[in-house]
Scaffold this motif. Structure first.
Motif, PDB file in Angstrom:
ATOM      1  N   GLU A   1       0.875  -1.236  -0.117  1.00 13.00           N
ATOM      2  CA  GLU A   1      -0.177   0.187  -0.035  1.00 13.00           C
ATOM      3  C   GLU A   1       0.809   1.307   0.127  1.00 13.00           C
ATOM      4  OE1 GLU A   1      -4.081   1.257   2.082  1.00 13.00           O
ATOM      5  OE2 GLU A   1      -3.249  -0.759   2.867  1.00 13.00           O
TER       6      GLU A   1
ATOM      7  N   ASP B   1     -11.830   6.791   9.288  1.00 16.01           N
ATOM      8  CA  ASP B   1     -11.967   5.919   7.808  1.00 16.01           C
ATOM      9  C   ASP B   1     -13.414   5.505   7.763  1.00 16.01           C
ATOM     10  OD1 ASP B   1     -10.336   4.448   6.403  1.00 16.01           O
ATOM     11  OD2 ASP B   1     -11.063   2.741   7.046  1.00 16.01           O
TER      12      ASP B   1
ATOM     13  N   ARG C   1     -14.302   2.585  -5.281  1.00 16.39           N
ATOM     14  CA  ARG C   1     -13.442   1.828  -5.628  1.00 16.39           C
ATOM     15  C   ARG C   1     -13.705   0.796  -6.881  1.00 16.39           C
ATOM     16  NH1 ARG C   1     -10.879   4.318  -1.474  1.00 16.39           N
ATOM     17  NH2 ARG C   1     -12.195   4.338   0.402  1.00 16.39           N
TER      18      ARG C   1
ATOM     19  N   GLN D   1      -6.667   7.726  11.862  1.00 19.40           N
ATOM     20  CA  GLN D   1      -7.717   8.274  10.572  1.00 19.40           C
ATOM     21  C   GLN D   1      -9.065   7.836  10.810  1.00 19.40           C
ATOM     22  OE1 GLN D   1      -6.741   5.673   7.207  1.00 19.40           O
ATOM     23  NE2 GLN D   1      -5.287   7.185   6.268  1.00 19.40           N
TER      24      GLN D   1
ATOM     25  N   GLY E   1      -8.653  12.035   2.005  1.00 20.04           N
ATOM     26  CA  GLY E   1      -8.480  11.398   0.501  1.00 20.04           C
ATOM     27  C   GLY E   1      -9.233  10.216   0.253  1.00 20.04           C
ATOM     28  N   GLY E   2      -9.860   9.973  -0.794  1.00 20.99           N
ATOM     29  CA  GLY E   2     -10.612   8.599  -0.810  1.00 20.99           C
ATOM     30  C   GLY E   2     -10.958   8.618  -2.434  1.00 20.99           C
ATOM     31  N   SER E   3     -11.812   7.503  -2.744  1.00 20.23           N
ATOM     32  CA  SER E   3     -12.070   7.324  -4.122  1.00 20.23           C
ATOM     33  C   SER E   3     -13.277   6.384  -4.139  1.00 20.23           C
ATOM     34  CB  SER E   3     -10.979   6.516  -4.758  1.00 20.23           C
ATOM     35  OG  SER E   3     -10.604   5.238  -4.197  1.00 20.23           O
TER      36      SER E   3
ATOM     37  N   GLY F   1     -15.243   5.470  -0.459  1.00 16.20           N
ATOM     38  CA  GLY F   1     -15.084   5.976   0.802  1.00 16.20           C
ATOM     39  C   GLY F   1     -13.955   7.096   0.833  1.00 16.20           C
ATOM     40  N   LEU F   2     -13.793   7.417   2.146  1.00 19.14           N
ATOM     41  CA  LEU F   2     -12.473   8.343   2.141  1.00 19.14           C
ATOM     42  C   LEU F   2     -11.888   8.080   3.654  1.00 19.14           C
ATOM     43  CD1 LEU F   2     -12.987  12.026   1.728  1.00 19.14           C
ATOM     44  CD2 LEU F   2     -14.084  10.597   3.114  1.00 19.14           C
ATOM     45  N   ALA F   3     -10.758   8.675   3.807  1.00 20.66           N
ATOM     46  CA  ALA F   3     -10.322   8.712   5.243  1.00 20.66           C
ATOM     47  C   ALA F   3      -9.593   9.999   5.388  1.00 20.66           C
ATOM     48  CB  ALA F   3      -9.119   7.694   5.246  1.00 20.66           C
TER      49      ALA F   3
ATOM     50  N   SER G   1      -3.630   1.335   6.700  1.00 20.82           N
ATOM     51  CA  SER G   1      -4.952   1.684   6.751  1.00 20.82           C
ATOM     52  C   SER G   1      -5.909   0.572   6.586  1.00 20.82           C
ATOM     53  CB  SER G   1      -5.205   2.677   5.608  1.00 20.82           C
ATOM     54  OG  SER G   1      -5.762   2.003   4.523  1.00 20.82           O
TER      55      SER G   1
ATOM     56  N   LYS H   1     -12.269  -2.376   5.206  1.00 20.00           N
ATOM     57  CA  LYS H   1     -13.492  -1.827   5.000  1.00 20.00           C
ATOM     58  C   LYS H   1     -14.210  -2.021   3.664  1.00 20.00           C
ATOM     59  CE  LYS H   1     -11.486   2.809   3.407  1.00 20.00           C
ATOM     60  NZ  LYS H   1     -11.702   4.312   3.738  1.00 20.00           N
TER      61      LYS H   1
ATOM     62  N   GLN I   1      -7.855  -0.213   4.615  1.00 18.03           N
ATOM     63  CA  GLN I   1      -8.556  -0.122   3.133  1.00 18.03           C
ATOM     64  C   GLN I   1      -9.412  -1.406   2.971  1.00 18.03           C
ATOM     65  OE1 GLN I   1      -8.901   2.236   1.485  1.00 18.03           O
ATOM     66  NE2 GLN I   1      -9.931   1.344  -0.090  1.00 18.03           N
TER      67      GLN I   1
ATOM     68  N   HIS J   1      -3.293   6.937  -5.857  1.00 17.20           N
ATOM     69  CA  HIS J   1      -3.998   6.933  -5.019  1.00 17.20           C
ATOM     70  C   HIS J   1      -3.599   5.478  -4.192  1.00 17.20           C
ATOM     71  CE1 HIS J   1      -6.735   8.103  -1.744  1.00 17.20           C
ATOM     72  NE2 HIS J   1      -7.720   7.059  -2.086  1.00 17.20           N
ATOM     73  N   HIS J   2      -4.359   4.517  -4.620  1.00 13.88           N
ATOM     74  CA  HIS J   2      -4.027   3.083  -4.263  1.00 13.88           C
ATOM     75  C   HIS J   2      -4.562   1.990  -5.189  1.00 13.88           C
ATOM     76  CE1 HIS J   2      -8.025   2.664  -2.424  1.00 13.88           C
ATOM     77  NE2 HIS J   2      -7.500   3.326  -1.630  1.00 13.88           N
TER      78      HIS J   2
ATOM     79  N   ARG K   1       2.780   3.315   9.680  1.00 15.39           N
ATOM     80  CA  ARG K   1       3.638   3.443   8.352  1.00 15.39           C
ATOM     81  C   ARG K   1       4.960   3.669   8.731  1.00 15.39           C
ATOM     82  NH1 ARG K   1      -0.691   6.711   4.560  1.00 15.39           N
ATOM     83  NH2 ARG K   1      -2.492   5.292   5.139  1.00 15.39           N
TER      84      ARG K   1
HETATM   85  N1  ASP Z   1      -7.085   4.158   2.657  1.00 17.56           N
HETATM   86  C1  ASP Z   1      -6.979   5.588   1.996  1.00 17.56           C
HETATM   87  C2  ASP Z   1      -5.620   6.084   2.831  1.00 17.56           C
HETATM   88  O1  ASP Z   1      -5.308   5.779   3.825  1.00 17.56           O
HETATM   89  C3  ASP Z   1      -8.143   6.232   2.245  1.00 17.56           C
HETATM   90  C4  ASP Z   1      -9.038   5.966   1.298  1.00 17.56           C
HETATM   91  O2  ASP Z   1      -8.970   5.588   0.145  1.00 17.56           O
HETATM   92  O3  ASP Z   1     -10.335   5.876   1.759  1.00 17.56           O
HETATM   93  O4  ASP Z   1      -5.124   6.877   2.055  1.00 17.56           O
END
Ligand code: ASP
Length: 586
Positions: free
Chosen positions: A173, A235, A488, A233, A484-486, A529-531, A195, A200, A197, A448-449, A219
């Motif tokens: 991540e 979350d 998915r 976070q 930030g989030g997105s 979602g977002l965190a 996270s 969730k 991620q 982002h991820h 981290r």
């Molecule tokens: N998990 C992401 C982060 O830690 C946030 C997200 O995409 O909800 O940045």
């Protein structure tokens, strides 16, 4: 034991017999009477002991700073002329009748007076004492109120607070994982969550629909000034909501929070595409309190002889940009040298500048070491594009695009701060339309991820990955990324495609998050979602300079705890039990 908090006493308590419990903040001997300022989490109260009550007087006299006391007494008016309007309890005092010393205290390593300037190292080593200081108490209380308000908001909106595991499988991540050796499974390790991620997302597959958690994340990064190895976070994940819905819901949460806690109306948050943010502000988290913008001038420089500008001006991966600072002509040589040093942190090799003294006189009204290299026409064309006026200074950046954007983007804020150019106190915005991927030395990586949905089809993505945009969004406030989030990926094939583009092999994907890929095949709803970074949010709301100030027990910049001295060595027996043998670094 107590009947009232010290800090809660007011005029209406006059005449009441009360019991206080707290710490001796200060003891003063005023020729025959002893004053104790007694402190608890709500504030200070002044207690007076007179010699009539011999026993309690003697005890009060023996008290030293930070002794823990229980005091019975009667609230009364302060004598005329001794009222202290600076203190919330300044109109009253307590006539002390009985005093019990509940515990003694050594002389504290520093005074708890808010005006004392104490080194951070000493404060962190004795954090339990540091946290007694009223301003630290205030920050912790503020933080608690914020999390409470957020919980209430999310609860009112149908969110469930669900905990996810701390001992996990390592996942790719971004940052390095903190690892925990397994005793039972020899040679195997858990990873602490960077996270929640994936969990969730799995909760959405399970049908919980709206989840939140105030989650600790870990981290193992090389720490920059404003980072902590463990942080918190807020979350959030939802099902059947698109980016519009998620942004509206969370924007409203932050707006309400600022109204409730600070009486500030943030208004509607504007939106800005990532490319525009980079172009105009050199940053994906622009600080919109400052009006200055970067203006590209590569096209004007393409033909000149001067390689420093002409080189980048003719290279598509580079950028030549100008930053006009109104009123900046007053900057001294020393100021400019300091800014040159500042941009070098970001890799800039220099900082060219032009001062605008009398623009009506053309180039003769300008002052700069570089005009002779640019030539008069190019110089004036730049001035015209920037709308330069007398009193301005123009800074230039010419290098690889990343270096120029970061260097001038950071300079923009630094100069803005130094010259007090903020036009408002709070400037929130959403940054949207991020690219899916960025090119690094290691190949393509997810911006982002890897679980972020693209806004195009799988085929389009494959055909042109670097052009693809994602359905990610960042909330930015005053140049800080608050969250930030997105949306998915909920389609297994699309997820497989993204992993393929990222160069993650089927085996690796199966090994690292086969469980997610499986889950996507069992009826995964559209979700996103977002965190939010809670520590950063509190820091901004309380106007604090360092993230460590809003965390009860923070780690230092070298990721250690000054107080407990964690991390520490463990015994040979513990290591043996874990089947770990240390290789001593020579
Ligand atoms: N998990 C992401 C982060 O830690 C946030 C997200 O995409 O909800 O940045």
């Amino acid at each position: 034991m107590r009947s009232h908090y010290c800090g809660d006493l007011r005029k209406e308590h006059i005449g009441e017999d009360i019991t206080l419990c707290g710490w001796v903040h200060r003891r003063r001997d005023h020729g025959g009477v002893i004053f104790l300022d007694v402190r608890d989490r709500e504030g200070l109260a002044q207690v007076v002991f007179d010699p009539d009550r011999e026993e309690s007087f003697a005890l009060a006299d023996s008290c030293r700073n930070e002794f823990v006391v229980e005091i019975k007494g009667t609230v009364r008016n302060r004598p005329e002329g001794t009222v202290n309007p600076e203190m919330p309890t300044g109109e009253i005092e307590v006539l002390g009748k009985e005093l019990v010393i509940l515990n003694k205290a050594e002389t504290p390593p520093f005074q708890l007076d808010e005006h004392q300037n104490v080194g951070e190292e000493v404060r962190l080593r004795h954090r339990y004492i540091d946290l007694r200081r009223p301003e630290m108490q205030e920050k912790m209380r503020f933080r608690s109120k914020v999390t409470n308000a957020i919980r209430n908001y999310l609860d009112d909106n149908g969110f469930l607070d669900i905990e996810t595991p701390i001992l996990n499988r390592a996942t790719p991540e971004g940052a390095r994982d903190y690892l925990v050796p397994s005793r039972v499974h020899e040679g195997q390790f858990f990873a602490l969550p960077q996270s929640p991620q994936l969990f969730k997302q799995l909760l959405m597959v399970s049908g919980f629909d709206r989840y939140y958690q105030i989650a600790k994340c870990f981290r193992d990064e090389d720490l920059r000034a404003d980072r902590q190895p463990e942080f918190t976070q807020i979350d959030i994940e939802t099902s059947f909501m698109d980016e519009e819905g998620i942004m509206a819901l969370t924007e409203n949460m932050i707006r309400k929070l600022f109204l409730e806690m600070k009486d500030v109306d943030l208004g509607d948050f504007p939106r800005m595409p990532y490319s525009e943010a980079m172009q105009r502000y050199g940053s994906d988290k622009p600080d919109l309190r400052y009006p200055m913008e970067l203006v590209d001038v590569a096209d004007l420089m393409a033909e000149i002889e001067f390689k420093v500008f002409a080189g980048p001006a003719n290279d598509p991966k580079s950028r030549v940009t100008a930053l006009k600072v109104p009123g900046g002509a007053q900057l001294t040589r020393k100021n400019i040298d300091d800014y040159t040093k500042f941009v070098s942190i970001y890799g800039a090799k220099g900082l060219a500048w032009i001062k605008v003294n009398e623009i009506e006189n053309g180039v003769n009204g300008l002052q700069s070491p570089i005009i002779k290299f640019l030539g008069d026409d190019v110089t004036m064309a730049i001035m015209e594009r920037l709308g330069a006026e007398n009193g301005d200074i123009v800074f230039f950046g010419a290098d690889k695009a990343k270096i120029v954007s970061e260097a001038l983007g950071a300079l923009r804020i630094k100069v803005g701060e130094d010259l007090n150019m903020a036009q408002c106190e709070w400037a929130p915005l959403w940054v949207v339309d991020f690219p899916m991927f960025e090119e690094t030395d290691a190949g393509l990586t997810a911006l982002h991820h890897p679980f972020t949905a693209p806004s195009c089809t799988a085929d389009e993505l494959k055909a042109n990955p670097l052009e693809a945009l994602s359905r990610a969004y960042d909330m930015v406030l005053n140049g800080c990324e608050l969250g930030g989030g997105s949306v998915r990926i909920h389609d297994q094939e699309m997820q497989a495609k993204v992993l393929e583009i990222l160069g993650i092999s089927d085996e690796e994907a199966e090994d690292k998050f086969g469980f997610l890929l499986n889950a996507l095949q069992f009826g995964a709803p559209p979700h996103g979602g977002l965190a939010f970074g809670l520590d950063r949010l509190i820091m901004l709301m309380t106007g604090t300079e360092s993230i460590r100030e809003v965390i009860a027990f923070p780690k230092t910049q070298s990721a250690s705890c000054m107080m407990t001295e964690a991390p520490g060595e463990v015994s040979a027996a513990q290591l043996r039990e874990l089947n770990i043998k240390l290789r001593k670094t020579p």
